[in-house]
Scaffold this active site. Structure first.
Site, short mmCIF file in Angstrom:
data_model
loop_
_atom_site.label_atom_id
_atom_site.label_comp_id
_atom_site.label_asym_id
_atom_site.label_seq_id
_atom_site.Cartn_x
_atom_site.Cartn_y
_atom_site.Cartn_z
N HIS A 1 32.70 45.13 -97.18
CA HIS A 1 31.98 43.85 -97.09
C HIS A 1 30.51 43.97 -97.51
O HIS A 1 29.79 42.97 -97.52
CB HIS A 1 32.07 43.32 -95.67
CG HIS A 1 31.34 44.22 -94.70
ND1 HIS A 1 31.77 45.51 -94.41
CD2 HIS A 1 30.21 44.05 -93.98
CE1 HIS A 1 30.94 46.07 -93.57
NE2 HIS A 1 29.97 45.20 -93.27
N ASP A 2 30.04 45.18 -97.78
CA ASP A 2 28.65 45.38 -98.23
C ASP A 2 28.58 45.69 -99.73
O ASP A 2 27.47 45.86 -100.26
CB ASP A 2 28.02 46.58 -97.50
CG ASP A 2 27.86 46.37 -96.00
OD1 ASP A 2 27.70 45.22 -95.57
OD2 ASP A 2 27.88 47.38 -95.26
N GLU B 1 30.60 55.11 -89.88
CA GLU B 1 29.89 54.80 -91.13
C GLU B 1 28.67 55.71 -91.21
O GLU B 1 27.80 55.67 -90.34
CB GLU B 1 29.45 53.33 -91.14
CG GLU B 1 28.84 52.93 -92.48
CD GLU B 1 28.00 51.66 -92.41
OE1 GLU B 1 27.85 50.99 -93.44
OE2 GLU B 1 27.48 51.34 -91.33
N ASP C 1 35.17 46.89 -84.84
CA ASP C 1 33.89 47.37 -85.37
C ASP C 1 32.97 47.57 -84.16
O ASP C 1 32.82 46.67 -83.33
CB ASP C 1 33.30 46.31 -86.31
CG ASP C 1 32.48 46.94 -87.42
OD1 ASP C 1 31.65 47.80 -87.11
OD2 ASP C 1 32.63 46.52 -88.58
N ASP D 1 29.64 51.37 -86.77
CA ASP D 1 28.58 50.93 -87.66
C ASP D 1 27.39 51.90 -87.62
O ASP D 1 26.94 52.27 -86.53
CB ASP D 1 28.12 49.53 -87.20
CG ASP D 1 27.25 48.83 -88.24
OD1 ASP D 1 27.74 48.62 -89.35
OD2 ASP D 1 26.10 48.48 -87.90
O1 TEU Z 1 25.69 48.69 -93.04
C1 TEU Z 1 24.81 49.76 -93.11
C2 TEU Z 1 23.77 49.64 -94.09
O2 TEU Z 1 22.92 50.52 -94.12
C3 TEU Z 1 23.74 48.49 -95.06
O3 TEU Z 1 22.55 47.82 -94.90
C4 TEU Z 1 23.84 49.02 -96.39
O4 TEU Z 1 22.82 49.91 -96.63
C5 TEU Z 1 23.74 48.00 -97.47
O5 TEU Z 1 24.37 46.84 -97.12
C6 TEU Z 1 24.39 48.57 -98.68
O6 TEU Z 1 24.59 47.65 -99.64
C7 TEU Z 1 26.23 48.34 -91.81
C8 TEU Z 1 27.16 47.17 -91.99
O7 TEU Z 1 28.25 47.56 -92.77
C9 TEU Z 1 26.39 46.03 -92.56
O8 TEU Z 1 27.20 44.92 -92.86
C10 TEU Z 1 25.33 45.64 -91.55
O9 TEU Z 1 24.51 44.64 -92.08
C11 TEU Z 1 24.47 46.83 -91.15
O10 TEU Z 1 25.23 47.99 -90.88
C12 TEU Z 1 23.71 46.51 -89.89
O11 TEU Z 1 24.60 46.42 -88.81
#
Ligand code: TEU
Length: 546
Positions: free
Chosen positions: A318-319, A244, A100, A202
């Site tokens: 994971h989000d 992403e 990542d 990311d």
């Molecule tokens: O996520 C991008 C992001 O914009 C997230 O905040 C997303 O909008 C939200 O979680 C949606 O439910 C990436 C990573 O995947 C996330 O885990 C990180 O917290 C974020 O970037 C910051 O690095």
């Protein structure tokens, strides 16, 4: 002659969230030796590459998405030697490790930021985005953080604000600075030389931002920077990259992954996710799943990237919430719906990503108190929304349905102590349903979900029509059924699936009708699609024409 297709067209990917995967030393936090101990599970699934969420040194404000040293491993996860061993042991099983890459921001505890905040003329000052206070003495403008509240934090010592599109502990790096960019490329080459199989990038769509104009995603310099990065690091290396890009449209996706773009292998786009969010309250007030809207989005992407570019395919990460909780069934039809979702997604064109636990149909949690949550985004929004009048009960409903901790409860390996995840106390509660839902139980079941995923990964390696075939959708307005066909070089696959817990009778459209062999199915005995068929609850079938 056309170039041979890249290796990752035939690969099934698997995402590991290290903190929640497997703990080898009893501290309650998953780690790299734990991952190594489970590589056979991934090999058995037929995985081609792993997207490893961040394992770098980090104060863990955002569980590693806040990096304080890009060239070291967080001690709770292991050491660089462990990482080298992971890369080697995965490689020995034909699995690539994709790191990542979190370079929109660093941690505020990164040495660069420690230096930068010393003084305005520190050599690292310009590695970050600093602005004078606005005319009223407040923030330079009203940009908001993705985690709620202003995107600017005032630094007392130097009298300026720094930008953070996420938490204040995640200051944005200044991509306008060529020195910063060169330092990032150097670091990427350092990892590539160590043998990683590529990068998941990311929030890569944010690096070209113009904060003064209020532009964050898709900024004016975005593609210039990615192309430069490509030429300095990825060019000439046979790696896979996935950016992403929450902002990506189909047209935008081609700018990254199109033939002439020469930037990334593919992007993660989220149009299918956000179509299920509330227009005003976003993910915290989810709408009921709308299959017609979902199909519209998926078809649009399948068609737009048919000839050029490449899709990523995923239900979860994971989000996001757990797939069966969001799109399937967590009761009687949990297993059937988990397999249905797998077939429907993996039969599309693109590279499928399995999120850890999806291969056993893990479900959302159901926390009853805010103290059970760990996620920084959830906790920030809890504060903001309850202060704005949302009732604690309503907030919990939203968080249990769409919050990030759903995906972060520990991987359920067996029915024993803490699901076999740790011998100690896990950093976040294990889902109590691990007694029934776990890898050991699923694996001994010939009708298990793991076996179903293994089959899909094998088919992908075997069948050109699954990898490269074109895509035609049918029954687009049907609210319960998804139907599509893939065609390539005289071969044909028809996919038909029921997204409900009731039997649904449907007339098979002409273009979908065929006789052949069911190559992916969750009920026995269907080799033909013609006339009127009755699909059983959550039934899915993919038939390869004989
Ligand atoms: O996520 C991008 C992001 O914009 C997230 O905040 C997303 O909008 C939200 O979680 C949606 O439910 C990436 C990573 O995947 C996330 O885990 C990180 O917290 C974020 O970037 C910051 O690095």
């Amino acid at each position: 002659m056309t170039d041979p297709a890249p290796w990752w067209h035939a690969a099934t990917a698997y995402q590991i969230y290290p903190r929640s995967f497997c703990d080898s030393d009893g501290d309650g936090i998953g780690d790299i030796p734990g991952i190594i101990s489970k590589l056979d599970h991934l090999a058995d699934l037929g995985i081609g590459f792993v997207w490893l969420s961040p394992v770098y040194r980090s104060p863990m404000a955002d569980n590693g998405y806040d990096i304080s040293d890009y060239r070291d491993i967080a001690p709770e996860f292991g050491t660089l030697a462990d990482m080298d061993r992971l890369i080697a042991e995965a490689k020995a099983r034909g699995i690539g490790i994709v790191m990542d890459l979190v370079v929109n921001h660093s941690s505020d505890e990164h040495e660069w930021f420690r230096q930068a905040r010393q003084s305005r003329d520190n050599p690292y000052r310009d590695y970050y985005v600093w602005r004078d206070p606005g005319p009223d003495g407040g923030a330079p403008n009203d940009l908001q953080s993705n985690f709620g509240g202003p995107a600017w934090t005032y630094d007392e010592r130097t009298g300026q604000y720094y930008l953070h599109l996420f938490d204040r502990k995640q200051p944005d790096l200044n991509w306008q600075n060529p020195e910063l960019r060169a330092a990032i490329y150097d670091m990427m080459n350092w990892w590539l030389d160590r043998g990683v199989a590529g990068f998941r990038m990311d929030v890569i769509d944010l690096i070209g931002k113009d904060p003064d104009a209020g532009i964050t995603a898709d900024g004016p310099d975005l593609h210039r920077f990615i192309r430069e990065m490509h030429d300095a690091t990825l060019k000439g290396r046979d790696v896979v990259t996935v950016g992403e890009a929450w902002s990506a449209t189909t047209e935008g996706a081609l700018k990254y992954s199109g033939r002439d773009a020469g930037e990334l292998s593919m992007v993660f786009q989220f149009a299918h996710i956000v179509q299920g969010w509330d227009e005003v309250h976003g993910k915290w007030r989810p709408k009921p799943f709308d299959l017609v809207a979902f199909k519209r989005v998926m078809t649009e992407w399948q068609v737009a990237l048919a000839e050029d570019g490449w899709n990523s395919l995923f239900w979860s990460n994971h989000d996001l919430p757990r797939a069966v909780s969001k799109y399937g069934d967590t009761g009687r039809f949990r297993v059937a719906s988990a397999k249905m979702l797998a077939t429907v997604l993996h039969m599309m064109k693109g590279t499928p990503y399995i999120y850890q636990g999806e291969e056993i149909g893990m479900t959302n949690v159901s926390f009853t108190d805010i103290s059970q949550f760990r996620d920084i985004e959830t906790l920030n929004f809890h504060r903001i929304q309850t202060a704005a009048g949302v009732t604690p009960g309503d907030f919990l409903d939203g968080a249990n349905s769409n919050g990030r901790d759903n995906a972060r409860t520990p991987m359920q390996w067996d029915a024993g102590h803490q699901a076999g995840f740790t011998t100690g106390e896990p950093w976040i509660e294990v889902n109590p349903n691990h007694a029934a839902i776990n890898v050991a139980a699923d694996r001994t079941d010939p009708e298990g979900i793991i076996a179903h995923y293994r089959e899909l990964a094998g088919l992908r390696r075997e069948l050109a029509v699954m990898r490269e075939g074109d895509f035609t959708s049918y029954l687009e307005d049907h609210p319960k059924i998804i139907a599509y066909a893939r065609r390539h070089d005289g071969a044909r696959i028809s996919v038909l699936a029921n997204f409900t817990g009731e039997a649904v009778a449907v007339d098979v459209p002409e273009g979908l009708a065929l006789t052949g062999r069911a190559i992916s199915a969750n009920y026995p005995g269907r080799d033909t699609l013609t006339g009127r068929v009755e699909l059983r609850p959550f039934e899915a079938v993919a038939i390869l024409e004989a």
